[in-house]
Design an enzyme around this catalytic site. Structure first.
Site, mmCIF file in Angstrom:
data_model
loop_
_atom_site.group_PDB
_atom_site.id
_atom_site.type_symbol
_atom_site.label_atom_id
_atom_site.label_comp_id
_atom_site.label_asym_id
_atom_site.label_seq_id
_atom_site.Cartn_x
_atom_site.Cartn_y
_atom_site.Cartn_z
ATOM 1 N N LYS A 72 5.441 -0.955 -0.187
ATOM 2 C CA LYS A 72 5.160 -1.402 1.181
ATOM 3 C C LYS A 72 6.414 -1.963 1.875
ATOM 4 O O LYS A 72 6.712 -1.580 2.996
ATOM 5 C CB LYS A 72 4.070 -2.499 1.191
ATOM 6 C CG LYS A 72 2.741 -2.055 0.627
ATOM 7 C CD LYS A 72 1.723 -3.170 0.637
ATOM 8 C CE LYS A 72 2.096 -4.364 -0.210
ATOM 9 N NZ LYS A 72 2.228 -4.090 -1.656
ATOM 10 N N GLU A 88 6.180 -9.947 3.895
ATOM 11 C CA GLU A 88 5.373 -10.950 3.213
ATOM 12 C C GLU A 88 6.298 -12.023 2.624
ATOM 13 O O GLU A 88 7.406 -11.709 2.198
ATOM 14 C CB GLU A 88 4.673 -10.221 2.053
ATOM 15 C CG GLU A 88 3.450 -10.860 1.545
ATOM 16 C CD GLU A 88 2.755 -9.954 0.518
ATOM 17 O OE1 GLU A 88 3.412 -9.242 -0.263
ATOM 18 O OE2 GLU A 88 1.521 -9.986 0.501
ATOM 19 N N ASP A 109 4.232 -5.812 6.500
ATOM 20 C CA ASP A 109 4.306 -5.157 5.185
ATOM 21 C C ASP A 109 3.076 -5.367 4.294
ATOM 22 O O ASP A 109 3.046 -4.864 3.170
ATOM 23 C CB ASP A 109 5.621 -5.480 4.480
ATOM 24 C CG ASP A 109 5.536 -6.608 3.484
ATOM 25 O OD1 ASP A 109 4.691 -7.497 3.648
ATOM 26 O OD2 ASP A 109 6.342 -6.588 2.534
ATOM 27 N N ASP A 119 -6.082 -9.412 1.731
ATOM 28 C CA ASP A 119 -6.063 -10.751 1.123
ATOM 29 C C ASP A 119 -7.347 -11.045 0.366
ATOM 30 O O ASP A 119 -7.331 -11.589 -0.738
ATOM 31 C CB ASP A 119 -5.877 -11.815 2.214
ATOM 32 C CG ASP A 119 -4.446 -11.848 2.695
ATOM 33 O OD1 ASP A 119 -3.827 -10.781 2.728
ATOM 34 O OD2 ASP A 119 -3.950 -12.934 3.013
ATOM 35 N N VAL A 179 8.355 -2.959 -12.948
ATOM 36 C CA VAL A 179 9.495 -3.123 -13.869
ATOM 37 C C VAL A 179 10.800 -2.873 -13.118
ATOM 38 O O VAL A 179 11.764 -3.643 -13.228
ATOM 39 C CB VAL A 179 9.365 -2.160 -15.079
ATOM 40 C CG1 VAL A 179 10.632 -2.167 -15.917
ATOM 41 C CG2 VAL A 179 8.154 -2.544 -15.930
HETATM 42 N N1 LIG Z 1 8.294 5.915 -3.299
HETATM 43 C C1 LIG Z 1 9.131 5.250 -4.100
HETATM 44 N N2 LIG Z 1 9.941 5.927 -4.917
HETATM 45 C C2 LIG Z 1 10.771 5.267 -5.764
HETATM 46 N N3 LIG Z 1 10.876 3.937 -5.871
HETATM 47 C C3 LIG Z 1 10.101 3.219 -5.077
HETATM 48 C C4 LIG Z 1 9.191 3.831 -4.151
HETATM 49 N N4 LIG Z 1 8.532 2.860 -3.500
HETATM 50 C C5 LIG Z 1 9.020 1.699 -3.995
HETATM 51 N N5 LIG Z 1 9.957 1.910 -4.929
HETATM 52 C C6 LIG Z 1 10.647 0.861 -5.693
HETATM 53 O O1 LIG Z 1 9.604 0.110 -6.327
HETATM 54 C C7 LIG Z 1 9.861 -1.287 -6.235
HETATM 55 C C8 LIG Z 1 8.733 -1.959 -5.440
HETATM 56 O O2 LIG Z 1 8.814 -1.581 -4.082
HETATM 57 P P1 LIG Z 1 8.452 -2.591 -2.894
HETATM 58 O O3 LIG Z 1 9.070 -3.916 -3.130
HETATM 59 O O4 LIG Z 1 8.755 -1.886 -1.621
HETATM 60 O O5 LIG Z 1 6.865 -2.695 -3.130
HETATM 61 P P2 LIG Z 1 5.767 -3.583 -2.387
HETATM 62 O O6 LIG Z 1 4.582 -2.717 -2.201
HETATM 63 O O7 LIG Z 1 6.335 -4.219 -1.175
HETATM 64 O O8 LIG Z 1 5.437 -4.657 -3.487
HETATM 65 P P3 LIG Z 1 4.783 -6.135 -3.359
HETATM 66 O O9 LIG Z 1 3.409 -6.011 -2.842
HETATM 67 O O10 LIG Z 1 4.752 -6.650 -4.743
HETATM 68 O O11 LIG Z 1 5.700 -6.950 -2.492
HETATM 69 C C9 LIG Z 1 11.230 -1.430 -5.600
HETATM 70 O O12 LIG Z 1 12.173 -1.534 -6.649
HETATM 71 C C10 LIG Z 1 11.403 -0.122 -4.819
HETATM 72 O O13 LIG Z 1 12.769 0.231 -4.714
HETATM 73 N N1 LIG Z 2 -3.231 -13.595 -5.666
HETATM 74 C C1 LIG Z 2 -2.635 -13.060 -4.607
HETATM 75 N N2 LIG Z 2 -3.249 -13.038 -3.421
HETATM 76 C C2 LIG Z 2 -2.682 -12.501 -2.299
HETATM 77 O O1 LIG Z 2 -3.258 -12.491 -1.211
HETATM 78 C C3 LIG Z 2 -1.391 -11.938 -2.451
HETATM 79 N N3 LIG Z 2 -0.557 -11.318 -1.603
HETATM 80 C C4 LIG Z 2 0.531 -11.015 -2.327
HETATM 81 N N4 LIG Z 2 0.385 -11.427 -3.599
HETATM 82 C C5 LIG Z 2 1.370 -11.321 -4.677
HETATM 83 C C6 LIG Z 2 1.427 -9.971 -5.323
HETATM 84 C C7 LIG Z 2 2.892 -9.837 -5.656
HETATM 85 O O2 LIG Z 2 3.148 -10.455 -6.919
HETATM 86 C C8 LIG Z 2 3.602 -10.637 -4.597
HETATM 87 C C9 LIG Z 2 4.163 -9.811 -3.454
HETATM 88 O O3 LIG Z 2 3.195 -9.012 -2.869
HETATM 89 O O4 LIG Z 2 2.646 -11.550 -4.092
HETATM 90 C C10 LIG Z 2 -0.810 -11.998 -3.715
HETATM 91 N N5 LIG Z 2 -1.408 -12.545 -4.785
#
Ligand SMILES: Nc1ncnc2c1ncn2[C@@H]1O[C@H](COP(=O)(O)OP(=O)(O)OP(=O)(O)O)[C@@H](O)[C@H]1O
Ligand SMILES: Nc1nc(=O)c2ncn([C@H]3C[C@H](O)[C@@H](CO)O3)c2[nH]1
Length: 213
Positions: A14, A32, A78, A84, A143
């Site tokens: 995201k 976020e 994002d 939530d 990871v």
């Molecule tokens: N489509 C993709 N292909 C390859 N790597 C990806 C892709 N999407 C995300 N990543 C990698 O995966 C990891 C997580 O991505 P990102 O932080 O954008 O996820 P997120 O959905 O925002 O997570 P969170 O909800 O935990 O904040 C990062 O290291 C990012 O570079």
């Molecule tokens: N418990 C819980 N409730 C939420 O509304 C929420 N929104 C995000 N997250 C956690 C997930 C990732 O570790 C990290 C980034 O997304 O924060 C949450 N965890």
């Protein structure tokens, strides 16, 4: 004024896509609160103690971001406020919140959602962009990003938490009907590393936006 919101499980991509989309549309990305979030590491170290506090923290930040994002057209959030509750109810079902906390939270969320309901075209999102990933991809991305407190090697209980969260996300997306939605296949499209994939995903989103406007 309208916003575009991203949705998807932990590590779905995201934040990455939010940044790319904001750059493409020349608008602002609203992220976020994670690195500056002092409650998040506490939650992972003791979920039972901190689940409710974390949820209130996120809800408060989310609402502030929505208000700020709504000041201009096409800003990107994002994560949607609609997820939530999914996260909190999973934690409640795992015994990390009591019934009173659930009731208070649900009522507070309902109150806030009245301000951004689907009947109000000025505040409901224009589009929800959902990134769907398999459990396997989710684990690899968590990871890859390497946030210490999210790693299964530090807490094996997280395996089932992540697995169940990913399952619930599929149901949640299918039922979602607050605004138009589009699903991106995060297993198929490596929009972070592969420019062709990035272009395809951004084009699909722009086409959808053109369709709904
Ligand atoms: N489509 C993709 N292909 C390859 N790597 C990806 C892709 N999407 C995300 N990543 C990698 O995966 C990891 C997580 O991505 P990102 O932080 O954008 O996820 P997120 O959905 O925002 O997570 P969170 O909800 O935990 O904040 C990062 O290291 C990012 O570079
Ligand atoms: N418990 C819980 N409730 C939420 O509304 C929420 N929104 C995000 N997250 C956690 C997930 C990732 O570790 C990290 C980034 O997304 O924060 C949450 N965890």
């Amino acid at each position: 004024m309208a916003v575009i919101v991203l949705s998807g499980t932990i590590g779905a991509g995201k934040s990455s896509l939010t940044g790319m989309l904001a750059e493409k549309l020349g608008t602002t990305a609203f992220y976020e609160s994670v690195d500056d979030n002092e409650v998040l590491p506490l939650f992972y170290s003791d979920p039972k103690k901190y689940a409710f506090l974390l949820q209130i923290y996120f809800l408060n930040k989310r609402f502030a971001s929505i208000k700020a994002a709504l000041k201009d057209d096409n800003n990107i959030l994002d994560r949607s406020i609609y997820e939530d509750s999914l996260l909190f109810h999973l934690n409640a079902d795992l015994g990390r919140a009591n019934q009173k906390e659930v009731d208070v939270y649900d009522e507070l969320l309902d109150n806030m959602l009245e301000r951004i309901s689907k009947s109000d075209i000025n505040t409901a999102p224009d589009l929800l962009v959902h990134i769907r990933v398999s459990f396997d991809t989710m684990m690899k991305r968590i990871v890859k990003r390497g946030r210490e407190y999210e790693q299964i090697e530090n807490d094996p209980d997280l395996y089932e938490y992540y697995n169940e969260l990913n399952r619930r996300y599929d149901r949640w997306y299918n039922d979602f009907d607050i605004c138009p939605k589009i699903q991106i296949d995060g297993d198929k499209y490596d929009f972070v590393e592969n420019p062709d994939d990035a272009e395809k995903v951004l084009k699909d989103i722009e086409t959808k936006l053109a369709e709904i406007r």
